[in-house]
Every structure is written in structure tokens, then in C-alpha cells.
Write a protein that holds these residues in place. Sequence first.
Motif, PDB file in Angstrom:
ATOM      1  N   UNK A  49       0.814  -1.229   0.000  1.00 23.17           N
ATOM      2  CA  UNK A  49       0.000   0.000   0.000  1.00 23.17           C
ATOM      3  C   UNK A  49       0.845   1.276   0.000  1.00 23.17           C
ATOM      4  N   UNK A  50       2.140   1.173   0.347  1.00 25.42           N
ATOM      5  CA  UNK A  50       3.015   2.346   0.306  1.00 25.42           C
ATOM      6  C   UNK A  50       3.366   2.740  -1.118  1.00 25.42           C
ATOM      7  N   UNK A  51       3.144   1.840  -2.075  1.00 21.90           N
ATOM      8  CA  UNK A  51       3.517   2.144  -3.461  1.00 21.90           C
ATOM      9  C   UNK A  51       5.019   2.280  -3.608  1.00 21.90           C
ATOM     10  N   UNK A  52       5.752   1.390  -2.963  1.00 21.30           N
ATOM     11  CA  UNK A  52       7.219   1.456  -2.968  1.00 21.30           C
ATOM     12  C   UNK A  52       7.827   0.080  -3.179  1.00 21.30           C
ATOM     13  N   UNK A  53       9.078   0.083  -3.623  1.00 26.84           N
ATOM     14  CA  UNK A  53       9.905  -1.117  -3.696  1.00 26.84           C
ATOM     15  C   UNK A  53      10.867  -1.080  -2.498  1.00 26.84           C
ATOM     16  N   UNK A  54      11.416  -2.217  -2.141  1.00 24.52           N
ATOM     17  CA  UNK A  54      11.214  -3.548  -2.703  1.00 24.52           C
ATOM     18  C   UNK A  54       9.963  -4.250  -2.174  1.00 24.52           C
ATOM     19  N   UNK A  55       9.495  -5.204  -2.997  1.00 23.23           N
ATOM     20  CA  UNK A  55       8.423  -6.112  -2.573  1.00 23.23           C
ATOM     21  C   UNK A  55       8.915  -7.519  -2.892  1.00 23.23           C
ATOM     22  N   UNK A  56       8.823  -8.395  -1.903  1.00 20.23           N
ATOM     23  CA  UNK A  56       9.188  -9.790  -2.119  1.00 20.23           C
ATOM     24  C   UNK A  56       7.922 -10.629  -1.949  1.00 20.23           C
ATOM     25  N   UNK A  57       7.668 -11.481  -2.944  1.00 23.86           N
ATOM     26  CA  UNK A  57       6.522 -12.395  -2.854  1.00 23.86           C
ATOM     27  C   UNK A  57       7.079 -13.804  -2.861  1.00 23.86           C
ATOM     28  N   UNK A  58       6.725 -14.545  -1.822  1.00 26.17           N
ATOM     29  CA  UNK A  58       7.198 -15.932  -1.700  1.00 26.17           C
ATOM     30  C   UNK A  58       5.956 -16.817  -1.554  1.00 26.17           C
ATOM     31  N   UNK A  59       5.484 -17.336  -2.686  1.00 31.52           N
ATOM     32  CA  UNK A  59       4.229 -18.087  -2.641  1.00 31.52           C
ATOM     33  C   UNK A  59       3.103 -17.154  -2.235  1.00 31.52           C
ATOM     34  N   UNK A  60       2.454 -17.469  -1.123  1.00 29.90           N
ATOM     35  CA  UNK A  60       1.329 -16.646  -0.646  1.00 29.90           C
ATOM     36  C   UNK A  60       1.782 -15.513   0.270  1.00 29.90           C
ATOM     37  N   UNK A  61       3.070 -15.463   0.551  1.00 28.47           N
ATOM     38  CA  UNK A  61       3.573 -14.482   1.533  1.00 28.47           C
ATOM     39  C   UNK A  61       4.098 -13.240   0.816  1.00 28.47           C
ATOM     40  N   UNK A  62       3.668 -12.092   1.272  1.00 27.34           N
ATOM     41  CA  UNK A  62       4.187 -10.824   0.740  1.00 27.34           C
ATOM     42  C   UNK A  62       4.981 -10.151   1.848  1.00 27.34           C
ATOM     43  N   UNK A  63       6.214  -9.773   1.541  1.00 28.60           N
ATOM     44  CA  UNK A  63       7.035  -9.057   2.541  1.00 28.60           C
ATOM     45  C   UNK A  63       7.531  -7.764   1.912  1.00 28.60           C
ATOM     46  N   UNK A  64       7.312  -6.673   2.606  1.00 30.01           N
ATOM     47  CA  UNK A  64       7.885  -5.385   2.197  1.00 30.01           C
ATOM     48  C   UNK A  64       8.755  -4.904   3.364  1.00 30.01           C
ATOM     49  N   UNK A  65       9.450  -3.812   3.162  1.00 27.18           N
ATOM     50  CA  UNK A  65      10.429  -3.251   4.104  1.00 27.18           C
ATOM     51  C   UNK A  65      11.704  -4.090   4.013  1.00 27.18           C
ATOM     52  N   UNK A  66      12.741  -3.459   3.479  1.00 31.45           N
ATOM     53  CA  UNK A  66      14.000  -4.165   3.207  1.00 31.45           C
ATOM     54  C   UNK A  66      14.498  -4.981   4.403  1.00 31.45           C
TER      55      UNK A  66
END
Length: 207
Positions: A49-66
Motif C-alpha cells: 500500500x506504500x507504493x514502494x519497492x522492494x516487494x518480495x513475494x514468496x508463494x502466498x507471503x508478501x514481505x515489504x520493508x527491506x
Amino acid sequence: MSIVLYHHPFSRAASVLWMLEEVGVEHELRFVDIMAGEQKEPELVALNPMGKLPILVDGDVVVTESAAIGLYLADRYAAGRLAPALDDPARGTYLRWSCFAPAVIEPGLMAKMAGWDYKEGQAGWGNHEAMLRAIESAVGEREFLLGAQFSMADIIFGGTLRYMLTFKMLEPRPVFVAYADRLSARPALQRADERNAAIRDARGLGS
Ligand SMILES: N[C@@H](CCC(=O)N[C@@H](CS)C(=O)NCC(=O)O)C(=O)O
């Protein structure tokens, strides 16, 4: 391939590529043109929702914040190697400096550079000189943050330090430069730098 990194070589995703190289897990890079504002497209805002990178998607898991991405990758794919075990006392130091980078170094240096007016007792990043002394205490007398053992904390904390030194946002105290040099010798960092540069060149992004 289950891990996808939304990436641009001129973003913090460049450091996440270093994390992935150290962890040694298969992944796919998806280029996001941040200069054209693609990170604000609905598909990406749905992930972050921040509209920023990085975004990591691992299967069903979404992780943001480096920093969170690094801690997640180390715990999930390199436990005991890049992350101390849950019952290892070294975990205290590991978490301490992993959180110090985004919570203190980043806003502290931004505040200094932008000349923000703030109360040191209220702002989490506090006094500038105290922050520099804290960084020195972390890396001044040991090879890496945990001593001889390199860990994900060095990518989170050291990656921030390297970036701030490169862009002259941090004064080049000898112990900071020596630590950054030790990190630069990591083969995984060199591979990540090469991959980031290749993407930059292929897309004509300049330097
Ligand atoms: N706290 C976030 C910061 C993310 C961030 O600021 N990303 C920048 C690139 S390094 C970005 O996406 N900027 C584009 C924008 O804000 O539109 C993290 O550590 O991942």
C-alpha cells in the motif's frame, strides 16, 4: 519459481538482490519502472500500500520493508547460517543492529541532510554524534556485527552504511570505510552488483 522480487537497480531492491545471492535461493526479478511510477499501479499497491519497492513475494507471503525481507529470508532459508538460531544469545546483537539501520541510521541521516528541526529526546534516532558512536561501537573492533560470523544483519546494517557512504550522507570515518570494504569483498555482493549493473545497462538507465 516461488520467490519474486519486484526490483529496480536504483532502489533498495538492489540490496535485496544481495540478500538473495547470500541466501542462495532461486528467485525471479520483476522490473518495476519507478521513474515512470509503475510502483503506484493498482497491482503493486495491492501488494504494498506504500507504493514502494522492494516487494518480495514468496508463494502466498508478501514481505515489504527491506529489513523485514532480509530477516524473513535468513530465518526461512538460511537459519543458523545467516541468522543465529532462536536460542542463540547472538540473536540479541543480530536483531539490535538489524533494527538500528531503518530505525536510527536512515531517518537520522535524512534529518541531518535535510536540516530537520526536531527534539533529540523525542525523535527515535536521537543525537547525530551518539548515532555515529553507536555505529563505531558496532563495527569498530570486529570483522562483522557478530564477530567473525557474517550474518543478514551485515547486509541490512552494512548495506545502509555502504549506500550512505557512497552518496556522502555519512562522514567517511576510517572504521566505517574499512567495514564497507570488508563487505565489498563478499562474492555474493559482487554478483549482485554485477546483476544490478547489467539490468541498468540493458535498460539504458545510466549510472
Ligand atoms: N522503508 C522502505 C523504503 C522503501 C522506499 O522508500 N523505496 C523507494 C526506492 S528505494 C521507492 O520505492 N521509491 C519510489 C516511490 O516512493 O514512489 C524499505 O526499507 O523498503
